[in-house]
Design a protein around this motif. Structure first.
Motif, PDB file in Angstrom:
ATOM      1  N   GLY A 242       0.825  -1.212   0.000  1.00 31.17           N
ATOM      2  CA  GLY A 242       0.000   0.000   0.000  1.00 31.17           C
ATOM      3  C   GLY A 242       0.854   1.256   0.000  1.00 31.17           C
ATOM      4  N   TYR A 243       0.265   2.356  -0.490  1.00 32.82           N
ATOM      5  CA  TYR A 243       0.988   3.625  -0.544  1.00 32.82           C
ATOM      6  C   TYR A 243       0.081   4.767  -0.115  1.00 32.82           C
ATOM      7  CZ  TYR A 243       4.429   1.027  -3.227  1.00 32.82           C
ATOM      8  OH  TYR A 243       5.367   0.103  -3.614  1.00 32.82           O
ATOM      9  N   ASN A 244       0.690   5.800   0.450  1.00 28.40           N
ATOM     10  CA  ASN A 244      -0.016   7.034   0.785  1.00 28.40           C
ATOM     11  C   ASN A 244       0.560   8.175  -0.047  1.00 28.40           C
ATOM     12  OD1 ASN A 244      -1.750   6.067   2.828  1.00 28.40           O
ATOM     13  ND2 ASN A 244      -0.069   6.088   4.305  1.00 28.40           N
ATOM     14  N   VAL A 245      -0.254   9.173  -0.308  1.00 23.56           N
ATOM     15  CA  VAL A 245       0.221  10.372  -1.005  1.00 23.56           C
ATOM     16  C   VAL A 245       0.198  11.540  -0.025  1.00 23.56           C
ATOM     17  CG1 VAL A 245      -0.142  11.957  -2.929  1.00 23.56           C
ATOM     18  CG2 VAL A 245      -0.657   9.527  -3.205  1.00 23.56           C
ATOM     19  N   VAL A 246       1.348  12.149   0.166  1.00 23.32           N
ATOM     20  CA  VAL A 246       1.477  13.274   1.088  1.00 23.32           C
ATOM     21  C   VAL A 246       1.594  14.564   0.277  1.00 23.32           C
ATOM     22  CG1 VAL A 246       2.834  14.239   3.003  1.00 23.32           C
ATOM     23  CG2 VAL A 246       2.678  11.757   2.693  1.00 23.32           C
ATOM     24  N   LYS A 247       0.813  15.579   0.644  1.00 23.34           N
ATOM     25  CA  LYS A 247       0.833  16.893  -0.023  1.00 23.34           C
ATOM     26  C   LYS A 247       0.597  16.772  -1.523  1.00 23.34           C
ATOM     27  CE  LYS A 247       3.888  19.018   3.397  1.00 23.34           C
ATOM     28  NZ  LYS A 247       5.192  19.678   3.654  1.00 23.34           N
ATOM     29  N   ASP A 248      -0.250  15.833  -1.899  1.00 29.94           N
ATOM     30  CA  ASP A 248      -0.653  15.635  -3.299  1.00 29.94           C
ATOM     31  C   ASP A 248       0.479  15.277  -4.248  1.00 29.94           C
ATOM     32  OD1 ASP A 248      -3.307  16.112  -2.761  1.00 29.94           O
ATOM     33  OD2 ASP A 248      -3.085  18.269  -2.987  1.00 29.94           O
TER      34      ASP A 248
END
Length: 224
Positions: A150-156
């Motif tokens: 899984g991955y997250n996106v920080v500050k778009d």
């Protein structure tokens, strides 16, 4: 390889289905006869909760998931001890309420009856029997090239890998990792009355029973 989450629960209850076929357990007997270490919040639950109640999410206990998710433990015994503090919000068998703890308990019952860990039971009874060679019961299963991460996106704009949470302590409720091909073998067995390549992996009577209605989730038409 991906986390199958709560599809793990069908493996755990299936394991008990096998043990019932072997005459080691009964679904209608109060569960404390097999696991006296399990203590509920009141005498009524202590005297009457069965494995079938646990499998059917009808013990009267709500989820209490924060207990294991945010206030973790290192052993299943520790989580088992916490159940005595869980106050039921409904009478026994009155309402369907999803509960991970009750599936963890089923795994502990299997461990006690067999003298083997839940992990070992799942491997020998299902993974080996069904040729599920890419399946595992812990985060060790993700040490492969084709792991679904899984991955997250920080500050778009900044992409960060999101680590899996280690939930092995409540493993019987959701810690299995598998692949599409491996899970297809599992589904084939269910479609064929518990048989896979001519071998009876799950008792046919259990498959029929487990595929039948046990507890209504709720009445009425769906909302928006």
């Amino acid at each position: 390889v991906f986390a199958i989450g709560s599809c793990t629960k069908a493996f755990t209850s299936g394991l008990l289905g096998i043990l019932r076929q072997e005459g080691k357990v009964d679904f209608e007997t109060p569960v404390r006869q097999y696991l006296p270490e399990l203590v509920f919040n009141n005498d009524d639950l202590n005297a009457h909760v069965t494995l079938r109640d646990m499998m059917s999410h009808r013990t009267g206990l709500s989820r209490y998931d924060l207990s294991w998710y945010y206030f973790g433990a290192t052993t299943r015994d520790s989580l088992l001890y916490r159940i005595r503090y869980m106050v039921p919000n409904e009478p026994l068998r009155y309402k369907w309420q999803y509960n991970n703890f009750m599936f963890m308990v089923q795994g502990v019952v299997a461990e006690k009856l067999t003298g083997k860990s839940w992990e070992e039971n799942i491997k020998t009874r299902f993974f080996d029997s069904l040729g599920m060679h890419h399946s595992s019961t812990s985060l060790e299963g993700f040490k492969v090239e084709d792991a679904a991460l899984g991955y997250n996106v920080v500050k778009d704009s900044i992409i960060k890998k999101s680590p899996y949470k280690n939930i092995s302590v409540i493993g019987p409720a959701g810690s299995i990792n598998s692949t599409v091909n491996d899970m297809a073998q599992w589904v084939i067995a269910w479609i064929n009355g518990g048989k896979f390549k001519g071998k009876q992996v799950l008792p046919a009577a259990y498959v029929t029973e487990a595929s039948s209605t046990q507890m209504s989730i709720g009445g009425g038409r769906p909302g928006k």
